[in-house]
Design a protein around this motif. Structure first.
Motif, PDB file in Angstrom:
ATOM      1  N   ASP A   1       0.832  -1.204   0.000  1.00  0.00           N
ATOM      2  CA  ASP A   1       0.000   0.000   0.000  1.00  0.00           C
ATOM      3  C   ASP A   1       0.868   1.256   0.000  1.00  0.00           C
ATOM      4  O   ASP A   1       0.565   2.236  -0.673  1.00  0.00           O
ATOM      5  CB  ASP A   1      -0.946   0.013   1.195  1.00  0.00           C
ATOM      6  N   LEU A   2       1.956   1.228   0.754  1.00  0.00           N
ATOM      7  CA  LEU A   2       2.895   2.360   0.753  1.00  0.00           C
ATOM      8  C   LEU A   2       3.498   2.540  -0.638  1.00  0.00           C
ATOM      9  O   LEU A   2       3.553   3.650  -1.162  1.00  0.00           O
ATOM     10  CB  LEU A   2       3.999   2.138   1.781  1.00  0.00           C
ATOM     11  N   ILE A   3       3.918   1.443  -1.253  1.00  0.00           N
ATOM     12  CA  ILE A   3       4.545   1.505  -2.570  1.00  0.00           C
ATOM     13  C   ILE A   3       3.584   2.072  -3.608  1.00  0.00           C
ATOM     14  O   ILE A   3       3.991   2.826  -4.491  1.00  0.00           O
ATOM     15  CB  ILE A   3       5.054   0.108  -2.978  1.00  0.00           C
ATOM     16  N   LYS A   4       2.311   1.738  -3.499  1.00  0.00           N
ATOM     17  CA  LYS A   4       1.310   2.202  -4.462  1.00  0.00           C
ATOM     18  C   LYS A   4       0.824   3.619  -4.185  1.00  0.00           C
ATOM     19  O   LYS A   4       0.130   4.200  -5.010  1.00  0.00           O
ATOM     20  CB  LYS A   4       0.112   1.255  -4.476  1.00  0.00           C
ATOM     21  N   ASP A   5       1.179   4.194  -3.052  1.00  0.00           N
ATOM     22  CA  ASP A   5       0.722   5.539  -2.690  1.00  0.00           C
ATOM     23  C   ASP A   5       1.246   6.552  -3.710  1.00  0.00           C
ATOM     24  O   ASP A   5       2.462   6.679  -3.897  1.00  0.00           O
ATOM     25  CB  ASP A   5       1.227   5.889  -1.283  1.00  0.00           C
ATOM     26  N   PRO A   6       0.360   7.288  -4.376  1.00  0.00           N
ATOM     27  CA  PRO A   6       0.810   8.253  -5.384  1.00  0.00           C
ATOM     28  C   PRO A   6       1.590   9.432  -4.788  1.00  0.00           C
ATOM     29  O   PRO A   6       2.256  10.166  -5.520  1.00  0.00           O
ATOM     30  CB  PRO A   6      -0.483   8.725  -6.044  1.00  0.00           C
ATOM     31  N   ASP A   7       1.536   9.606  -3.478  1.00  0.00           N
ATOM     32  CA  ASP A   7       2.284  10.678  -2.825  1.00  0.00           C
ATOM     33  C   ASP A   7       3.732  10.289  -2.533  1.00  0.00           C
ATOM     34  O   ASP A   7       4.502  11.098  -2.022  1.00  0.00           O
ATOM     35  CB  ASP A   7       1.608  11.088  -1.519  1.00  0.00           C
ATOM     36  N   VAL A   8       4.111   9.039  -2.818  1.00  0.00           N
ATOM     37  CA  VAL A   8       5.464   8.540  -2.545  1.00  0.00           C
ATOM     38  C   VAL A   8       6.254   8.473  -3.853  1.00  0.00           C
ATOM     39  O   VAL A   8       5.835   7.827  -4.808  1.00  0.00           O
ATOM     40  CB  VAL A   8       5.411   7.150  -1.872  1.00  0.00           C
ATOM     41  N   ASP A   9       7.404   9.166  -3.877  1.00  0.00           N
ATOM     42  CA  ASP A   9       8.291   9.154  -5.044  1.00  0.00           C
ATOM     43  C   ASP A   9       9.417   8.136  -4.907  1.00  0.00           C
ATOM     44  O   ASP A   9       9.922   7.618  -5.896  1.00  0.00           O
ATOM     45  CB  ASP A   9       8.949  10.529  -5.228  1.00  0.00           C
ATOM     46  N   LEU A  10       9.841   7.880  -3.672  1.00  0.00           N
ATOM     47  CA  LEU A  10      11.015   7.052  -3.396  1.00  0.00           C
ATOM     48  C   LEU A  10      10.719   6.195  -2.179  1.00  0.00           C
ATOM     49  O   LEU A  10      10.143   6.688  -1.199  1.00  0.00           O
ATOM     50  CB  LEU A  10      12.220   7.966  -3.109  1.00  0.00           C
ATOM     51  N   VAL A  11      11.098   4.909  -2.222  1.00  0.00           N
ATOM     52  CA  VAL A  11      10.868   4.004  -1.090  1.00  0.00           C
ATOM     53  C   VAL A  11      12.210   3.533  -0.549  1.00  0.00           C
ATOM     54  O   VAL A  11      13.072   3.078  -1.302  1.00  0.00           O
ATOM     55  CB  VAL A  11      10.018   2.787  -1.521  1.00  0.00           C
ATOM     56  N   ALA A  12      12.378   3.650   0.766  1.00  0.00           N
ATOM     57  CA  ALA A  12      13.555   3.117   1.456  1.00  0.00           C
ATOM     58  C   ALA A  12      13.109   1.904   2.266  1.00  0.00           C
ATOM     59  O   ALA A  12      12.152   1.990   3.039  1.00  0.00           O
ATOM     60  CB  ALA A  12      14.156   4.167   2.381  1.00  0.00           C
ATOM     61  N   VAL A  13      13.783   0.774   2.059  1.00  0.00           N
ATOM     62  CA  VAL A  13      13.449  -0.467   2.760  1.00  0.00           C
ATOM     63  C   VAL A  13      14.503  -0.693   3.832  1.00  0.00           C
ATOM     64  O   VAL A  13      15.695  -0.805   3.523  1.00  0.00           O
ATOM     65  CB  VAL A  13      13.389  -1.662   1.789  1.00  0.00           C
ATOM     66  N   LEU A  14      14.059  -0.736   5.086  1.00  0.00           N
ATOM     67  CA  LEU A  14      14.978  -0.852   6.223  1.00  0.00           C
ATOM     68  C   LEU A  14      14.690  -2.137   6.994  1.00  0.00           C
ATOM     69  O   LEU A  14      14.013  -2.120   8.028  1.00  0.00           O
ATOM     70  CB  LEU A  14      14.818   0.367   7.134  1.00  0.00           C
ATOM     71  N   PRO A  15      15.211  -3.281   6.524  1.00  0.00           N
ATOM     72  CA  PRO A  15      14.956  -4.536   7.220  1.00  0.00           C
ATOM     73  C   PRO A  15      15.697  -4.587   8.550  1.00  0.00           C
ATOM     74  O   PRO A  15      16.659  -3.848   8.770  1.00  0.00           O
ATOM     75  CB  PRO A  15      15.500  -5.594   6.260  1.00  0.00           C
ATOM     76  N   ARG A  16      15.228  -5.468   9.415  1.00  0.00           N
ATOM     77  CA  ARG A  16      15.920  -5.666  10.678  1.00  0.00           C
ATOM     78  C   ARG A  16      17.304  -6.245  10.416  1.00  0.00           C
ATOM     79  O   ARG A  16      17.473  -7.047   9.499  1.00  0.00           O
ATOM     80  CB  ARG A  16      15.128  -6.639  11.555  1.00  0.00           C
ATOM     81  N   PRO A  17      18.308  -5.872  11.206  1.00  0.00           N
ATOM     82  CA  PRO A  17      19.635  -6.454  11.033  1.00  0.00           C
ATOM     83  C   PRO A  17      19.568  -7.964  11.223  1.00  0.00           C
ATOM     84  O   PRO A  17      18.763  -8.466  12.030  1.00  0.00           O
ATOM     85  CB  PRO A  17      20.484  -5.816  12.123  1.00  0.00           C
ATOM     86  N   ARG A  18      20.380  -8.673  10.527  1.00  0.00           N
ATOM     87  CA  ARG A  18      20.355 -10.133  10.597  1.00  0.00           C
ATOM     88  C   ARG A  18      20.531 -10.658  12.017  1.00  0.00           C
ATOM     89  O   ARG A  18      19.878 -11.597  12.432  1.00  0.00           O
ATOM     90  CB  ARG A  18      21.448 -10.692   9.701  1.00  0.00           C
ATOM     91  N   SER A  19      21.378 -10.021  12.794  1.00  0.00           N
ATOM     92  CA  SER A  19      21.606 -10.454  14.176  1.00  0.00           C
ATOM     93  C   SER A  19      20.362 -10.337  15.024  1.00  0.00           C
ATOM     94  O   SER A  19      20.154 -11.098  15.958  1.00  0.00           O
ATOM     95  CB  SER A  19      22.751  -9.667  14.807  1.00  0.00           C
ATOM     96  N   ALA A  20      19.477  -9.399  14.698  1.00  0.00           N
ATOM     97  CA  ALA A  20      18.235  -9.211  15.467  1.00  0.00           C
ATOM     98  C   ALA A  20      17.199 -10.268  15.114  1.00  0.00           C
ATOM     99  O   ALA A  20      16.238 -10.448  15.836  1.00  0.00           O
ATOM    100  CB  ALA A  20      17.652  -7.829  15.207  1.00  0.00           C
ATOM    101  N   CYS A  21      17.394 -10.991  14.007  1.00  0.00           N
ATOM    102  CA  CYS A  21      16.428 -11.986  13.561  1.00  0.00           C
ATOM    103  C   CYS A  21      16.736 -13.371  14.117  1.00  0.00           C
ATOM    104  O   CYS A  21      15.922 -14.275  13.974  1.00  0.00           O
ATOM    105  CB  CYS A  21      16.418 -12.050  12.035  1.00  0.00           C
ATOM    106  N   ARG A  22      17.870 -13.550  14.736  1.00  0.00           N
ATOM    107  CA  ARG A  22      18.232 -14.880  15.252  1.00  0.00           C
ATOM    108  C   ARG A  22      17.496 -15.157  16.552  1.00  0.00           C
ATOM    109  O   ARG A  22      17.307 -14.280  17.378  1.00  0.00           O
ATOM    110  CB  ARG A  22      19.738 -14.944  15.487  1.00  0.00           C
ATOM    111  N   SER A  23      17.129 -16.404  16.722  1.00  0.00           N
ATOM    112  CA  SER A  23      16.426 -16.800  17.959  1.00  0.00           C
ATOM    113  C   SER A  23      17.350 -17.544  18.874  1.00  0.00           C
ATOM    114  O   SER A  23      18.234 -18.193  18.522  1.00  0.00           O
ATOM    115  CB  SER A  23      15.254 -17.712  17.631  1.00  0.00           C
TER     116      SER A  23
END
Length: 84
Positions: free
Chosen positions: A62-84
């Motif tokens: 929905d964010l990507i399709k928003d006509p008010d958005v020109d540029l998208v920055a994707v900020l995934p969680r660091p890999r170390s934060a995903c380990r269990s």
């Protein structure tokens, strides 16, 4: 460059967004953060309220399709934060 700012959408509301990207982009007149998304709607709304961002989404598409958005920055969680 035109006088109009590049409107940025941020996917992810973790550490990098809250303490890095959003504050840094707010200091640059060439950019305006206009949308944020997170896995949970509450997280997106909290970030939007904290930083005065007009749009908050639970679904990144929905964010990507928003006509008010020109540029998208994707900020995934660091890999170390995903380990269990």
């Amino acid at each position: 460059m035109s006088a109009q700012a590049i409107r940025v959408g941020i996917i992810g509301t973790g550490f990098w967004a809250g303490y890095g990207h959003i504050p840094a982009l707010r200091t640059l007149p060439e950019f305006e953060v206009v949308a944020v998304s997170a896995r949970r709607k509450e997280s997106a709304q909290q970030a939007a309220e904290k930083f005065g961002i007009p749009h908050a989404y639970e679904d990144a598409h929905d964010l990507i399709k928003d006509p008010d958005v020109d540029l998208v920055a994707v900020l995934p969680r660091p890999r170390s934060a995903c380990r269990s």
